[in-house]
Design a protein around this motif. Sequence first.
Motif, PDB file in Angstrom:
ATOM      1  N   TRP A  36       0.842  -1.198   0.000  1.00  0.00           N
ATOM      2  CA  TRP A  36       0.000   0.000   0.000  1.00  0.00           C
ATOM      3  C   TRP A  36       0.870   1.239   0.000  1.00  0.00           C
ATOM      4  O   TRP A  36       1.860   1.315   0.742  1.00  0.00           O
ATOM      5  CB  TRP A  36      -0.910   0.016   1.228  1.00  0.00           C
ATOM      6  CG  TRP A  36      -1.947  -1.047   1.204  1.00  0.00           C
ATOM      7  CD1 TRP A  36      -1.877  -2.294   1.765  1.00  0.00           C
ATOM      8  CD2 TRP A  36      -3.240  -0.970   0.585  1.00  0.00           C
ATOM      9  NE1 TRP A  36      -3.027  -2.997   1.526  1.00  0.00           N
ATOM     10  CE2 TRP A  36      -3.887  -2.200   0.814  1.00  0.00           C
ATOM     11  CE3 TRP A  36      -3.910   0.018  -0.123  1.00  0.00           C
ATOM     12  CZ2 TRP A  36      -5.173  -2.461   0.342  1.00  0.00           C
ATOM     13  CZ3 TRP A  36      -5.188  -0.239  -0.585  1.00  0.00           C
ATOM     14  CH2 TRP A  36      -5.807  -1.470  -0.354  1.00  0.00           C
ATOM     15  N   TYR A  37       0.474   2.190  -0.796  1.00  0.00           N
ATOM     16  CA  TYR A  37       1.112   3.496  -0.851  1.00  0.00           C
ATOM     17  C   TYR A  37       0.013   4.536  -0.638  1.00  0.00           C
ATOM     18  O   TYR A  37      -1.170   4.242  -0.765  1.00  0.00           O
ATOM     19  CB  TYR A  37       1.785   3.725  -2.205  1.00  0.00           C
ATOM     20  CG  TYR A  37       2.994   2.850  -2.437  1.00  0.00           C
ATOM     21  CD1 TYR A  37       2.873   1.485  -2.668  1.00  0.00           C
ATOM     22  CD2 TYR A  37       4.282   3.397  -2.426  1.00  0.00           C
ATOM     23  CE1 TYR A  37       3.972   0.678  -2.874  1.00  0.00           C
ATOM     24  CE2 TYR A  37       5.396   2.604  -2.641  1.00  0.00           C
ATOM     25  CZ  TYR A  37       5.224   1.246  -2.864  1.00  0.00           C
ATOM     26  OH  TYR A  37       6.327   0.462  -3.074  1.00  0.00           O
ATOM     27  N   ARG A  38       0.421   5.760  -0.351  1.00  0.00           N
ATOM     28  CA  ARG A  38      -0.560   6.829  -0.219  1.00  0.00           C
ATOM     29  C   ARG A  38       0.007   8.131  -0.753  1.00  0.00           C
ATOM     30  O   ARG A  38       1.218   8.339  -0.781  1.00  0.00           O
ATOM     31  CB  ARG A  38      -1.000   6.999   1.238  1.00  0.00           C
ATOM     32  CG  ARG A  38       0.080   7.518   2.177  1.00  0.00           C
ATOM     33  CD  ARG A  38      -0.428   7.501   3.618  1.00  0.00           C
ATOM     34  NE  ARG A  38       0.572   8.008   4.556  1.00  0.00           N
ATOM     35  CZ  ARG A  38       0.441   7.967   5.869  1.00  0.00           C
ATOM     36  NH1 ARG A  38      -0.658   7.428   6.431  1.00  0.00           N
ATOM     37  NH2 ARG A  38       1.388   8.444   6.645  1.00  0.00           N
ATOM     38  N   LEU A  47       5.434   5.069   0.453  1.00  0.00           N
ATOM     39  CA  LEU A  47       5.149   3.715   0.919  1.00  0.00           C
ATOM     40  C   LEU A  47       4.482   3.772   2.290  1.00  0.00           C
ATOM     41  O   LEU A  47       4.938   4.489   3.179  1.00  0.00           O
ATOM     42  CB  LEU A  47       6.435   2.907   1.008  1.00  0.00           C
ATOM     43  CG  LEU A  47       6.309   1.531   1.654  1.00  0.00           C
ATOM     44  CD1 LEU A  47       5.529   0.584   0.754  1.00  0.00           C
ATOM     45  CD2 LEU A  47       7.688   0.960   1.978  1.00  0.00           C
ATOM     46  N   VAL A  48       3.421   2.996   2.445  1.00  0.00           N
ATOM     47  CA  VAL A  48       2.784   2.841   3.753  1.00  0.00           C
ATOM     48  C   VAL A  48       3.187   1.505   4.355  1.00  0.00           C
ATOM     49  O   VAL A  48       3.686   1.432   5.478  1.00  0.00           O
ATOM     50  CB  VAL A  48       1.247   2.918   3.634  1.00  0.00           C
ATOM     51  CG1 VAL A  48       0.605   2.656   4.991  1.00  0.00           C
ATOM     52  CG2 VAL A  48       0.821   4.265   3.072  1.00  0.00           C
ATOM     53  N   ALA A  49       2.974   0.444   3.614  1.00  0.00           N
ATOM     54  CA  ALA A  49       3.314  -0.903   4.087  1.00  0.00           C
ATOM     55  C   ALA A  49       3.465  -1.812   2.886  1.00  0.00           C
ATOM     56  O   ALA A  49       2.798  -1.627   1.870  1.00  0.00           O
ATOM     57  CB  ALA A  49       2.240  -1.439   5.024  1.00  0.00           C
ATOM     58  N   CYS A  95      -3.126   0.550  -3.933  1.00  0.00           N
ATOM     59  CA  CYS A  95      -2.614  -0.811  -3.843  1.00  0.00           C
ATOM     60  C   CYS A  95      -1.601  -1.022  -4.968  1.00  0.00           C
ATOM     61  O   CYS A  95      -1.792  -0.524  -6.095  1.00  0.00           O
ATOM     62  CB  CYS A  95      -3.782  -1.784  -3.987  1.00  0.00           C
ATOM     63  SG  CYS A  95      -3.331  -3.521  -4.036  1.00  0.00           S
ATOM     64  N   ASN A  96      -0.538  -1.744  -4.663  1.00  0.00           N
ATOM     65  CA  ASN A  96       0.474  -2.064  -5.662  1.00  0.00           C
ATOM     66  C   ASN A  96       0.828  -3.533  -5.569  1.00  0.00           C
ATOM     67  O   ASN A  96       0.875  -4.101  -4.462  1.00  0.00           O
ATOM     68  CB  ASN A  96       1.723  -1.219  -5.445  1.00  0.00           C
ATOM     69  CG  ASN A  96       2.849  -1.604  -6.378  1.00  0.00           C
ATOM     70  OD1 ASN A  96       3.730  -2.364  -6.003  1.00  0.00           O
ATOM     71  ND2 ASN A  96       2.812  -1.093  -7.591  1.00  0.00           N
ATOM     72  N   ALA A  97       1.073  -4.151  -6.711  1.00  0.00           N
ATOM     73  CA  ALA A  97       1.471  -5.558  -6.705  1.00  0.00           C
ATOM     74  C   ALA A  97       2.478  -5.825  -7.811  1.00  0.00           C
ATOM     75  O   ALA A  97       2.374  -5.256  -8.907  1.00  0.00           O
ATOM     76  CB  ALA A  97       0.252  -6.454  -6.886  1.00  0.00           C
TER      77      ALA A  97
END
Length: 120
Positions: A36-38, A47-49, A95-97
């Motif tokens: 997860w980014y914000r 980057l968040v987590a 969301c990132n993947a």
Amino acid sequence: QVQLVESGGGLVQAGGSLRLSCAASGFIFSINAMGWYRQAPGKQRELVANAPNADSTIYADSVKGRFTISRDNAKNAVYLQMNSLEPEDTAVYYCNALIVGRLGLTSSYWGRGTQVTVSS
């Protein structure tokens, strides 16, 4: 075509909680990292987590102890449990993947984002 769809954003008072969800669909051979980014207004995306695999997690210092990232590999999904929310957490969350698709190529995919607003 791979898609990431986020859900769970909204408006919450400071001290409250929200849970974000993100599910990947399409041609997916395997998924490496999910995270997860914000991005807050006027600021860069941060980057968040991140969960590089099922056994490790990475958190931004600003959210350690308050946010928890988790993955459900069977559902190609990642979640972000956000507790003790602060007005400074207000942002669009993405969301990132890193997904291995056709021909074994790894590509980075982003969701469209979900708004999280924390009122004081």
